[in-house]
Write an enzyme that holds these catalytic residues in place. Structure first.
Site, PDB file in Angstrom:
ATOM      1  N   ARG A 176     -15.690  31.768  28.537  1.00 15.37           N
ATOM      2  CA  ARG A 176     -14.229  31.998  29.316  1.00 15.37           C
ATOM      3  C   ARG A 176     -13.776  33.602  29.267  1.00 15.37           C
ATOM      4  O   ARG A 176     -13.065  33.906  29.726  1.00 15.37           O
ATOM      5  CB  ARG A 176     -13.070  31.489  28.483  1.00 15.37           C
ATOM      6  N   ILE A 209      -5.605  23.109  28.307  1.00 19.55           N
ATOM      7  CA  ILE A 209      -4.552  23.924  27.587  1.00 19.55           C
ATOM      8  C   ILE A 209      -5.086  24.344  26.506  1.00 19.55           C
ATOM      9  O   ILE A 209      -4.543  24.012  25.109  1.00 19.55           O
ATOM     10  CB  ILE A 209      -3.185  22.921  27.398  1.00 19.55           C
ATOM     11  N   GLU A 210      -5.935  25.041  26.302  1.00 24.41           N
ATOM     12  CA  GLU A 210      -6.726  25.598  25.061  1.00 24.41           C
ATOM     13  C   GLU A 210      -6.339  26.963  24.344  1.00 24.41           C
ATOM     14  O   GLU A 210      -6.558  27.074  23.414  1.00 24.41           O
ATOM     15  CB  GLU A 210      -8.123  25.622  25.122  1.00 24.41           C
ATOM     16  N   ASN A 211      -6.072  27.718  25.455  1.00 25.50           N
ATOM     17  CA  ASN A 211      -5.768  29.388  25.129  1.00 25.50           C
ATOM     18  C   ASN A 211      -4.340  29.071  24.374  1.00 25.50           C
ATOM     19  O   ASN A 211      -3.398  28.313  24.297  1.00 25.50           O
ATOM     20  CB  ASN A 211      -5.405  29.989  26.354  1.00 25.50           C
TER      21      ASN A 211
END
Length: 342
Positions: free
Chosen positions: A8, A164-166
């Site tokens: 990313r 929605i990992e950040n």
């Protein structure tokens, strides 16, 4: 537990593609009263064809990693759906691919047209680990829903995935709630849209923030169709089949507890998004292991199976964790072929 995917951090557009016109996607209708529309049969196999919205949809990323022509992969593997990554903030609350490429007129739109011309379709992934996210940049749920709507309208989408990992989104209560409220608005305004949220996990299931996300989805009336976990980066040497199954069963237990669902209904609202070959922490998911995971998920009627990424679905034993191959010995597109069988 780290949730970031190493890839990313590299957002460099490198693809070239044939210029194609944008094709319109299919439309479906949400059934009143919460019944599942065609292709999303609780506890069972999906219907054939385009109605099976994004069940087996590996990630395709046009920002790096020598991205392949999607039609070539489709012909070689039988896969019909891709999860296209990533829609970010192009400045404020304006959506753009990788935050730099326009929704229309660029390589992403041309790739979507190529996929549709070959009989497939896409689910966009909005978010991810790196880059500037829409969730923190859109100041209200209504504004964020408007950004999502621009993506939906650009391609007449039947599903969207909010990755929605950040930590700016996942570990921020205000942004979590904003995303869920926005998705509730999107569902009201787009009958039939399938909403997916994707987030990290531990081997025992969702962590505190994942549990909060699920609970707040209930509290805020966000009718999320699929809760997808990313079962990797558990730690070097993890048994990826056992870890994935354990994580998924933890998610099932949580969904049953929060929503009062049966096991079959919980499974039908679950997804798995793995990492083929070497993970960031050099865990190994081989084609044989991925086949085991696929078969486990299919037998229990899970709604979604994905992996990061088609770009990496090429063999390079000893190549390490890299953007264009899996780091292990494998046939080209082998993980995609396995996923197509979901």
């Amino acid at each position: 537990m780290p949730r970031n995917r190493w890839h990313r951090f590299a957002l460099i557009p490198t693809i070239t593609a044939a210029v194609l016109g944008l094709a319109a996607g299919p439309a479906t209708g949400r059934v009143p009263g919460g019944a599942e529309p065609a292709g999303w049969v609780a506890g069972g196999a999906p219907e054939a064809g385009a109605a099976a919205v994004g069940r087996g949809a590996p990630y395709l990323y046009l920002g790096w990693g020598n991205p392949p022509a999607p039609a070539t992969v489709m012909r070689a593997t039988g896969v019909r759906w891709f999860t296209m990554a990533f829609v970010l903030s192009g400045g404020g609350c304006t959506p753009a691919w990788d935050g730099t490429r326009p929704l229309q007129g660029g390589v992403d739109a041309r790739a979507i047209a190529e996929i549709r011309a070959a009989g497939g379709d896409i689910v966009p992934s909005i978010g991810g680990w790196s880059g500037n996210k829409l969730g923190p940049n859109c100041s209200t749920p209504e504004a964020l829903a408007g950004a999502y709507q621009r993506v939906i309208d650009a391609y007449r989408l039947t599903a969207i995935d909010i990755d929605i990992e950040n930590t700016d989104e996942f570990e921020n209560p205000a942004v979590q709630d904003r995303i869920l409220r926005a998705l509730a608005i999107v569902e009201r305004n787009n009958p039939g849209i399938r909403t997916i949220v994707t987030f990290g996990t531990t081997t025992s299931g969702p962590n505190y923030w994942g549990n909060r996300l699920i609970e707040r989805a209930r509290d805020l009336g966000a009718d999320i169709d699929v809760f997808t976990i990313m079962p990797f980066n558990f730690g070097g040497g993890a048994d990826m089949y056992r870890g994935t199954v354990s994580a998924a069963e933890g998610l099932r237990t949580k969904l049953m507890s929060v929503f009062g669902w049966s096991a079959a209904t919980a499974y039908a609202h679950m997804g798995i998004s793995g990492m083929n070959g070497l993970s960031d922490q050099r865990e190994v998911t081989s084609p044989a292991t991925w086949t085991q995971i696929r078969d486990w998920a299919r037998a229990r009627g899970l709604a979604r199976l994905s992996f990061w990424s088609v770009n990496r679905d090429r063999g390079c034993p000893g190549g390490g964790v890299t953007s264009h191959c899996s780091g292990i010995a494998q046939a080209d597109w082998e993980f995609t072929r396995i996923t197509a069988g979901f």
